[in-house]
Design a protein around this motif. Structure first.
Motif, PDB file in Angstrom:
ATOM      1  N   ALA A 140       0.859  -1.188   0.000  1.00  0.00           N
ATOM      2  CA  ALA A 140       0.000   0.000   0.000  1.00  0.00           C
ATOM      3  C   ALA A 140       0.888   1.228   0.000  1.00  0.00           C
ATOM      4  CB  ALA A 140      -0.908  -0.002   1.228  1.00  0.00           C
ATOM      5  N   LYS A 141       0.606   2.192  -0.868  1.00  0.00           N
ATOM      6  CA  LYS A 141       1.495   3.344  -1.022  1.00  0.00           C
ATOM      7  C   LYS A 141       0.712   4.646  -1.046  1.00  0.00           C
ATOM      8  CE  LYS A 141       2.798   0.989  -4.227  1.00  0.00           C
ATOM      9  NZ  LYS A 141       2.463  -0.115  -5.040  1.00  0.00           N
ATOM     10  N   HIS A 142       1.399   5.730  -0.676  1.00  0.00           N
ATOM     11  CA  HIS A 142       0.787   7.052  -0.554  1.00  0.00           C
ATOM     12  C   HIS A 142       1.815   8.060  -1.064  1.00  0.00           C
ATOM     13  CE1 HIS A 142      -2.332   9.613   1.166  1.00  0.00           C
ATOM     14  NE2 HIS A 142      -1.474  10.254   1.930  1.00  0.00           N
ATOM     15  N   PHE A 143       1.624   8.532  -2.281  1.00  0.00           N
ATOM     16  CA  PHE A 143       2.553   9.456  -2.949  1.00  0.00           C
ATOM     17  C   PHE A 143       1.872  10.817  -2.998  1.00  0.00           C
ATOM     18  CE2 PHE A 143       4.710  10.349  -7.327  1.00  0.00           C
ATOM     19  CZ  PHE A 143       5.661  11.152  -6.713  1.00  0.00           C
ATOM     20  N   ARG A 144       2.426  11.799  -2.273  1.00  0.00           N
ATOM     21  CA  ARG A 144       1.761  13.084  -2.096  1.00  0.00           C
ATOM     22  C   ARG A 144       2.680  14.236  -2.491  1.00  0.00           C
ATOM     23  NH1 ARG A 144      -3.563  12.611  -1.358  1.00  0.00           N
ATOM     24  NH2 ARG A 144      -3.781  14.042   0.415  1.00  0.00           N
ATOM     25  N   ALA A 145       2.075  15.287  -3.000  1.00  0.00           N
ATOM     26  CA  ALA A 145       2.821  16.483  -3.380  1.00  0.00           C
ATOM     27  C   ALA A 145       2.158  17.710  -2.779  1.00  0.00           C
ATOM     28  CB  ALA A 145       2.887  16.615  -4.899  1.00  0.00           C
ATOM     29  N   ALA A 146       2.978  18.672  -2.403  1.00  0.00           N
ATOM     30  CA  ALA A 146       2.490  19.972  -1.941  1.00  0.00           C
ATOM     31  C   ALA A 146       2.699  20.961  -3.074  1.00  0.00           C
ATOM     32  CB  ALA A 146       3.245  20.411  -0.696  1.00  0.00           C
ATOM     33  N   ARG A 147       1.614  21.592  -3.505  1.00  0.00           N
ATOM     34  CA  ARG A 147       1.675  22.500  -4.653  1.00  0.00           C
ATOM     35  C   ARG A 147       1.389  23.933  -4.232  1.00  0.00           C
ATOM     36  NH1 ARG A 147      -0.468  17.680  -6.458  1.00  0.00           N
ATOM     37  NH2 ARG A 147       0.493  16.815  -8.339  1.00  0.00           N
ATOM     38  N   ASP A 148       2.059  24.845  -4.914  1.00  0.00           N
ATOM     39  CA  ASP A 148       1.882  26.269  -4.662  1.00  0.00           C
ATOM     40  C   ASP A 148       0.428  26.667  -4.938  1.00  0.00           C
ATOM     41  OD1 ASP A 148       2.112  28.992  -4.398  1.00  0.00           O
ATOM     42  OD2 ASP A 148       3.852  29.180  -5.714  1.00  0.00           O
ATOM     43  N   VAL A 149      -0.192  27.356  -3.997  1.00  0.00           N
ATOM     44  CA  VAL A 149      -1.580  27.779  -4.207  1.00  0.00           C
ATOM     45  C   VAL A 149      -1.660  29.007  -5.111  1.00  0.00           C
ATOM     46  CG1 VAL A 149      -2.399  26.830  -2.030  1.00  0.00           C
ATOM     47  CG2 VAL A 149      -1.519  29.171  -2.089  1.00  0.00           C
ATOM     48  N   HIS A 150      -0.523  29.659  -5.348  1.00  0.00           N
ATOM     49  CA  HIS A 150      -0.505  30.865  -6.182  1.00  0.00           C
ATOM     50  C   HIS A 150       0.091  30.526  -7.546  1.00  0.00           C
ATOM     51  CE1 HIS A 150      -1.472  32.987  -2.535  1.00  0.00           C
ATOM     52  NE2 HIS A 150      -0.373  32.552  -1.961  1.00  0.00           N
ATOM     53  N   ARG A 151      -0.634  29.803  -8.355  1.00  0.00           N
ATOM     54  CA  ARG A 151      -0.114  29.407  -9.661  1.00  0.00           C
ATOM     55  C   ARG A 151      -0.513  30.426 -10.726  1.00  0.00           C
ATOM     56  NH1 ARG A 151      -3.707  24.330 -11.942  1.00  0.00           N
ATOM     57  NH2 ARG A 151      -5.755  25.282 -11.735  1.00  0.00           N
ATOM     58  N   SER A 152       0.295  30.466 -11.783  1.00  0.00           N
ATOM     59  CA  SER A 152      -0.011  31.346 -12.909  1.00  0.00           C
ATOM     60  C   SER A 152      -1.133  30.735 -13.736  1.00  0.00           C
ATOM     61  CB  SER A 152       1.238  31.528 -13.784  1.00  0.00           C
ATOM     62  OG  SER A 152       2.294  32.074 -13.029  1.00  0.00           O
ATOM     63  N   ARG A 153      -1.955  31.590 -14.342  1.00  0.00           N
ATOM     64  CA  ARG A 153      -3.074  31.110 -15.143  1.00  0.00           C
ATOM     65  C   ARG A 153      -2.575  30.244 -16.300  1.00  0.00           C
ATOM     66  NH1 ARG A 153      -7.337  35.456 -17.201  1.00  0.00           N
ATOM     67  NH2 ARG A 153      -7.621  35.536 -14.930  1.00  0.00           N
ATOM     68  N   GLY A 154      -3.214  29.095 -16.464  1.00  0.00           N
ATOM     69  CA  GLY A 154      -2.877  28.207 -17.566  1.00  0.00           C
ATOM     70  C   GLY A 154      -1.657  27.336 -17.323  1.00  0.00           C
ATOM     71  N   ARG A 155      -1.050  27.434 -16.149  1.00  0.00           N
ATOM     72  CA  ARG A 155       0.141  26.638 -15.856  1.00  0.00           C
ATOM     73  C   ARG A 155      -0.130  25.716 -14.675  1.00  0.00           C
ATOM     74  NH1 ARG A 155       5.653  29.952 -15.863  1.00  0.00           N
ATOM     75  NH2 ARG A 155       6.352  27.799 -16.021  1.00  0.00           N
ATOM     76  N   ARG A 156       0.502  24.554 -14.703  1.00  0.00           N
ATOM     77  CA  ARG A 156       0.354  23.605 -13.605  1.00  0.00           C
ATOM     78  C   ARG A 156       1.015  24.173 -12.353  1.00  0.00           C
ATOM     79  NH1 ARG A 156       1.887  17.840 -15.451  1.00  0.00           N
ATOM     80  NH2 ARG A 156      -0.075  18.155 -16.567  1.00  0.00           N
ATOM     81  N   ALA A 157       0.384  23.976 -11.207  1.00  0.00           N
ATOM     82  CA  ALA A 157       0.911  24.516  -9.954  1.00  0.00           C
ATOM     83  C   ALA A 157       2.289  23.933  -9.656  1.00  0.00           C
ATOM     84  CB  ALA A 157      -0.053  24.210  -8.811  1.00  0.00           C
ATOM     85  N   ARG A 158       3.191  24.778  -9.201  1.00  0.00           N
ATOM     86  CA  ARG A 158       4.556  24.368  -8.892  1.00  0.00           C
ATOM     87  C   ARG A 158       4.577  23.414  -7.698  1.00  0.00           C
ATOM     88  NH1 ARG A 158       8.674  28.280  -5.795  1.00  0.00           N
ATOM     89  NH2 ARG A 158      10.441  26.843  -5.563  1.00  0.00           N
ATOM     90  N   VAL A 159       5.350  22.341  -7.814  1.00  0.00           N
ATOM     91  CA  VAL A 159       5.532  21.402  -6.706  1.00  0.00           C
ATOM     92  C   VAL A 159       6.571  21.979  -5.752  1.00  0.00           C
ATOM     93  CG1 VAL A 159       6.327  19.102  -6.045  1.00  0.00           C
ATOM     94  CG2 VAL A 159       4.878  19.385  -8.064  1.00  0.00           C
ATOM     95  N   LEU A 160       6.180  22.129  -4.485  1.00  0.00           N
ATOM     96  CA  LEU A 160       7.059  22.706  -3.468  1.00  0.00           C
ATOM     97  C   LEU A 160       7.667  21.652  -2.551  1.00  0.00           C
ATOM     98  CD1 LEU A 160       4.794  25.713  -2.405  1.00  0.00           C
ATOM     99  CD2 LEU A 160       6.674  25.724  -4.061  1.00  0.00           C
ATOM    100  N   GLY A 161       7.057  20.484  -2.508  1.00  0.00           N
ATOM    101  CA  GLY A 161       7.555  19.416  -1.654  1.00  0.00           C
ATOM    102  C   GLY A 161       6.785  18.141  -1.936  1.00  0.00           C
ATOM    103  N   TYR A 162       7.282  17.037  -1.415  1.00  0.00           N
ATOM    104  CA  TYR A 162       6.575  15.771  -1.622  1.00  0.00           C
ATOM    105  C   TYR A 162       6.936  14.784  -0.524  1.00  0.00           C
ATOM    106  CZ  TYR A 162      10.645  13.086  -3.291  1.00  0.00           C
ATOM    107  OH  TYR A 162      11.836  12.422  -3.377  1.00  0.00           O
ATOM    108  N   ALA A 163       6.120  13.756  -0.406  1.00  0.00           N
ATOM    109  CA  ALA A 163       6.374  12.682   0.558  1.00  0.00           C
ATOM    110  C   ALA A 163       5.911  11.366  -0.043  1.00  0.00           C
ATOM    111  CB  ALA A 163       5.649  12.948   1.874  1.00  0.00           C
ATOM    112  N   VAL A 164       6.637  10.310   0.290  1.00  0.00           N
ATOM    113  CA  VAL A 164       6.267   8.953  -0.099  1.00  0.00           C
ATOM    114  C   VAL A 164       6.171   8.126   1.177  1.00  0.00           C
ATOM    115  CG1 VAL A 164       6.925   6.871  -1.363  1.00  0.00           C
ATOM    116  CG2 VAL A 164       7.465   9.130  -2.314  1.00  0.00           C
TER     117      VAL A 164
END
Length: 245
Positions: A140-164
């Motif tokens: 069982a696995k849990h792959f998570r990312a923390a994304r910037d809430v202030h993203r530019s229009r039309g662009r994918r939110a920047r990944v700021l951190g992650y955990a596995v």
């Protein structure tokens, strides 16, 4: 798994490959209990790694029992690791952070590895195969990312951190945690860890293990603050100089 292979020597199994994509450093993981490992099995593993051009070999994080066996066969200490555990009984309140924590996907892996590269020293950075190994290490696995809430229009939110994280039965593991240095000390690391711990508690896990380099005092302090307790003896990565073989 791309970049890594499993070999069988009688009843023994080893996983072999490059140490996190390093061209001259091999990676050796014993998949068999230490009391059943043999010199013949280890020597065959080292020969396969030598044939691929590796000049030294590093092991996975080994327990004290495994360290004794490998030391008898010429491996020496590379780095000691703290081992910590959490019983999941008391968890702090999730901190308010400038990011949204959610599921990470296969298409996020390049961005995740960019964060990993910024967060870790060269020898401890993950590459694609080692990230895949961390994600697939448990049933069982849990792959998570923390994304910037202030993203530019039309662009994918920047990944700021992650955990596995993941679990096998009632034992959970925090496999990896990385936060971009630009947003460290904002509570993001704590938010990612707690997200994993809450997921494991809901799954019925009753203890979670994590390890970190002894030199990584910031990570150690974070884990203790969140309720992890050091376990002795810790773990260690061992090294073998291929010029000796």
């Amino acid at each position: 798994m791309a970049g890594l292979e499993v070999i069988n020597v009688g009843a023994e199994q080893y996983r072999l490959g490059a140490w996190r994509g390093h061209p001259t450093v091999g990676y050796l993981v014993p998949l068999t209990p230490p009391e059943r490992l043999s010199r013949a099995g280890l020597e065959r593993s080292l020969r396969k790694l030598s044939a691929k051009g590796y000049t030294e070999v590093l092991t996975a994080a080994l327990t004290a029992r495994e360290q004794v066996v490998f030391a008898q066969w010429g491996f020496t200490l590379y780095e000691r690791l703290h081992l910590l555990q959490h019983d999941l009984r008391d968890l702090p309140v999730q901190p308010s952070v400038p990011a949204r924590v959610g599921a990470a996907h296969r298409w996020d892996r390049s961005a995740v590895l960019e964060v990993d590269t910024r967060a870790f020293d060269p020898m401890w950075r993950l590459d694609q195969p080692s990230l895949s190994e961390a994600i697939s290490a448990t049933p069982a696995k849990h792959f998570r990312a923390a994304r910037d809430v202030h993203r530019s229009r039309g662009r994918r939110a920047r990944v700021l951190g992650y955990a596995v994280s993941g679990h096998s039965g009632d034992h959970g593991y925090l496999q990896r945690l990385a936060v971009d240095p630009d947003v460290q000390r904002t509570g993001l690391g704590a938010a990612l860890v707690l997200d994993c711990l809450l997921w494991m508690r809901r799954a019925g896990v009753d203890r979670v293990s994590v390890n970190t380099q002894e030199a990584n005092t910031r990570a150690f302090a974070l884990y203790e603050r969140l309720g992890f307790v050091p376990v002795e003896p810790g773990l260690a990565v061992l090294r073998f100089d291929m010029s000796r073989s």
